[in-house]
Design a protein around this motif. Structure first.
Motif, PDB file in Angstrom:
ATOM      1  N   UNK A  18      44.918  34.363  35.800  1.00 49.94           N
ATOM      2  CA  UNK A  18      44.560  34.050  37.180  1.00 49.94           C
ATOM      3  C   UNK A  18      45.789  33.632  37.981  1.00 49.94           C
ATOM      4  N   UNK A  19      46.930  33.425  37.288  1.00 53.44           N
ATOM      5  CA  UNK A  19      48.206  33.198  37.969  1.00 53.44           C
ATOM      6  C   UNK A  19      48.551  34.339  38.922  1.00 53.44           C
ATOM      7  N   UNK A  20      48.189  35.587  38.545  1.00 52.41           N
ATOM      8  CA  UNK A  20      48.599  36.736  39.370  1.00 52.41           C
ATOM      9  C   UNK A  20      48.108  36.637  40.804  1.00 52.41           C
ATOM     10  N   UNK A  21      46.862  36.520  41.129  1.00 51.09           N
ATOM     11  CA  UNK A  21      45.689  36.319  40.276  1.00 51.09           C
ATOM     12  C   UNK A  21      45.001  37.649  39.987  1.00 51.09           C
ATOM     13  N   UNK A  22      44.455  37.807  38.774  1.00 51.25           N
ATOM     14  CA  UNK A  22      43.787  39.064  38.446  1.00 51.25           C
ATOM     15  C   UNK A  22      42.533  39.284  39.290  1.00 51.25           C
ATOM     16  N   UNK A  23      41.896  38.175  39.748  1.00 51.65           N
ATOM     17  CA  UNK A  23      40.661  38.377  40.507  1.00 51.65           C
ATOM     18  C   UNK A  23      40.922  38.811  41.948  1.00 51.65           C
ATOM     19  N   UNK A  24      42.173  39.021  42.320  1.00 43.98           N
ATOM     20  CA  UNK A  24      42.422  39.569  43.656  1.00 43.98           C
ATOM     21  C   UNK A  24      41.816  40.966  43.787  1.00 43.98           C
ATOM     22  N   UNK A  25      41.654  41.669  42.672  1.00 40.79           N
ATOM     23  CA  UNK A  25      41.016  42.980  42.711  1.00 40.79           C
ATOM     24  C   UNK A  25      39.554  42.884  43.142  1.00 40.79           C
ATOM     25  N   UNK A  26      38.910  41.768  42.845  1.00 37.56           N
ATOM     26  CA  UNK A  26      37.518  41.575  43.269  1.00 37.56           C
ATOM     27  C   UNK A  26      37.459  41.404  44.788  1.00 37.56           C
ATOM     28  N   UNK A  27      38.365  40.630  45.356  1.00 38.22           N
ATOM     29  CA  UNK A  27      38.435  40.481  46.814  1.00 38.22           C
ATOM     30  C   UNK A  27      38.677  41.840  47.473  1.00 38.22           C
ATOM     31  N   UNK A  28      39.550  42.639  46.870  1.00 37.92           N
ATOM     32  CA  UNK A  28      39.821  43.972  47.409  1.00 37.92           C
ATOM     33  C   UNK A  28      38.565  44.837  47.363  1.00 37.92           C
TER      34      UNK A  28
END
Length: 612
Positions: free
Chosen positions: A80-90
């Motif tokens: 989540x540092x990246x954060x990996x869940x930014x793909x969900x927002x996209x």
């Protein structure tokens, strides 16, 4: 040691990448858009596979295997540092918002938001600087990871018999990085976006076969052995402190935990979520991810691409990550992790491959991991070229350049960027150090300005410029005065950037109202757009406000839960944990049904969603 069959498979893959670059060369040369964006004609599922392949990078996979080896199920939170869940927002809303602009690069999008006045020019210049810095950072990150990986499988004793000079051991990773970088340069520079996407699809197929094979090997090993791990390793939940003690098992891992700085896991997690949410709301950074969103056929296809990227990447990647992590723990004594007497846990992945993967599959797996590096490298290189050619050369130097001059600039800018990234790679000690700088320092400078640009009408180009600049400067300066630059520096950079954004905004008048109305009417963001909304509805009473904030945020939460389940399901499968596996699958099905009704059924009905 590589056998003849393994070498043949790797050579066949590398030959395939060259042929793809040559085959798509003519198409890439048709126009600037054909080179940088594939003519916006590639289908969403190919773009999604390409994006997944680009994120399945070798350095990141080495890092994830190390995390899973050390932290077990608690490691699912650290990315989540990246954060990996930014793909969900996209997936939920940002890809559609971004694609509606119909621009070529993120810097060009800035002019769509701020106009071409002084503030627009300043903000355009600063995002170009940031984009090139981030691209160089990612290229150096991939470069060092690849080199550390390859040196295990191609010993210098073999290579040195064919080379008339000697290379110090410390620089062997850099030497190997240079060699394999040249292949990625070839197909990405010649074939442009189309070459990258087609090669990525090939690479994704290789990685999927390899991931399944490794998961099967680990699953079989778990049926015959017992996993010796500390208490809490199998538990994804945590307290304020990590409380994981490897003493009596592999005591050196305790030193790794201390050096990572994750012992106070509760505080680390809160900082990580806070930073991750802000970074995700800010939208994609100007790299290969944004470039592929802008290259889709329509806003609807951009959203579909982001959703498909999650489904394609996460389970496939974690079959491999989980498989190698578990094999590494089961047979730790057989691994060779020492370099000059010091244990390097970032070598768990290549050491496990060398130890456990049979001939034939070894060649396929190495080809796949080389493909993962080359995919990320090529996509990032394409993004850097787009900014240099479109936002510097064509905008300021030669707006009327002929096709032949644009082609020459595409090729030469790609070569220059690669050379600079190689030089930077020589100053990078390990994967984790460059990763921490990218996600904590450099992205810390990006967050504030790029959250405000979507959601506050008064925020102008001057505010964007000073917000970004006041964050970039400490991101570049802090590493000079400290040996480590991690997540705990993020709040400092954030506060500096907030001050720069607010002061810069009120130092100049608002952006031209016509520009703001065009942006708001086309993009339809939610947020603080009251004055602009009132002016538009006065002109067009049928215009409706985007009231989807609550629905979007609920979908983000459910989507993030679903994404996290896609991480743990492969781990439970390999570990033969049947009950947790079935529970996670059941919850995932509920998440998918919910998103079908609350996200997909709504996004298809959005006005202008299918417009190019």
């Amino acid at each position: 040691m590589l056998q003849g069959l393994d070498i043949l498979i790797i050579l066949l893959y590398l030959t395939g990448t060259i042929l793809i670059g040559l085959a798509l060369r003519k198409r890439a040369q048709k126009s600037k858009d054909d080179y940088l964006m594939g003519g916006k004609s590639l289908p969403w599922y190919m773009m999604g596979l390409s994006n997944a392949s680009g994120m399945f990078d070798i350095s990141g996979t080495m890092w994830l295997v190390t995390l899973t080896f050390v932290y077990g199920f608690k490691s699912i939170w650290i990315p989540w540092l990246w954060p990996v869940f930014n793909q969900v927002f996209l997936m939920v809303y940002l890809s559609a918002w971004l694609r509606r602009s119909n621009v070529t690069t993120g810097a060009e999008w800035i002019l769509f938001r701020f106009d071409s006045g002084r503030g627009g020019r300043w903000s355009h210049a600063i995002i170009v600087v940031f984009a090139i810095l981030s691209c160089l950072g990612f290229l150096a990150y991939g470069f060092i990871g690849l080199g550390k990986f390859v040196e295990i499988f191609i010993p210098w004793e073999i290579v040195s018999t064919y080379i008339p000079f000697d290379i110090p051991a410390a620089y062997l990773p850099h030497f190997y990085g240079i060699i394999f970088t040249l292949f990625a340069v070839f197909y990405s520079v010649l074939g442009g976006m189309s070459g990258i996407v087609w090669t990525d699809v090939l690479q994704y197929g290789i990685m999927t076969v390899s991931s399944i094979a490794i998961a099967v090997i680990a699953w079989q090993a778990m049926g015959e052995n017992t996993l010796n791990v500390p208490e809490g390793w199998m538990n994804p939940f945590f307290d304020w402190e990590l409380n994981m003690d490897w003493s009596g098992i592999i005591r050196e891992v305790n030193s790794k935990i201390v050096s990572d700085g994750y012992s106070l896991f509760g505080i680390f997690f809160m900082l990580m979520v806070f930073k991750g949410i802000l970074s995700s709301i800010a939208g994609p950074a100007p790299n290969y991810d944004m470039q592929k969103i802008l290259s889709t056929k329509s806003p609807l296809e951009a959203a579909k691409m982001s959703a498909f990227s999650i489904a394609a990447l996460i389970p496939t990647r974690y079959l491999m990550v989980g498989g190698f992590s578990i094999l590494g723990i089961l047979f730790y004594e057989d691994l060779k992790l020492s370099t000059a007497g010091v244990i390097d846990f970032e070598k768990v992945l290549p050491a496990a491959i060398e130890q456990f993967v049979p001939v034939g599959l070894l060649g396929l797996l190495l080809a796949g991991l080389l493909a993962a590096f080359m995919s990320t490298f090529a996509g990032t290189l394409n993004a850097a070229q787009a900014y240099i050619v479109n936002d510097i050369y064509l905008k300021y130097k030669n707006p009327l350049a002929s096709s032949s001059k644009v082609k020459l600039m595409n090729y030469s800018s790609g070569i220059v960027v690669v050379l600079i990234s190689i030089v930077l790679g020589f100053f990078v000690e390990d994967v984790n150090s460059i990763l921490q700088w990218i996600v904590s320092a450099l992205y810390g400078s990006y967050v504030v300005s790029n959250v405000l640009k979507w959601h506050w009408w008064r925020f102008n180009g001057e505010g964007y410029f000073w917000g970004m600049l006041s964050g970039i400067i400490p991101a570049l300066v802090f590493p000079i005065f400290t040996d480590t630059l991690d997540l705990y520096y993020f709040p400092i950079i954030l506060l500096i950037s907030i001050a720069g954004s607010i002061i810069g905004t009120y130092s100049a008048p608002p952006t031209n109202k016509k520009v703001l109305k065009d942006f708001y009417r086309n993009t339809r963001p939610w947020g603080f757009w009251g004055p602009i909304h009132r002016e538009i509805t006065a002109e067009d009473p049928n215009f409706t406000r985007n009231n989807g904030f609550s629905r979007d945020m609920i979908n983000v939460v459910v989507g993030t839960l679903g994404q996290t389940l896609l991480v743990v399901i492969p781990l439970y499968l390999i570990l033969h944990e049947t009950l947790p596996l079935l529970v996670c699958i059941a919850i995932l099905i509920v998440c998918i049904i919910f998103l079908k009704m609350n996200w997909w059924d709504h996004i298809k009905k959005e006005p202008n969603i299918k417009n190019k």
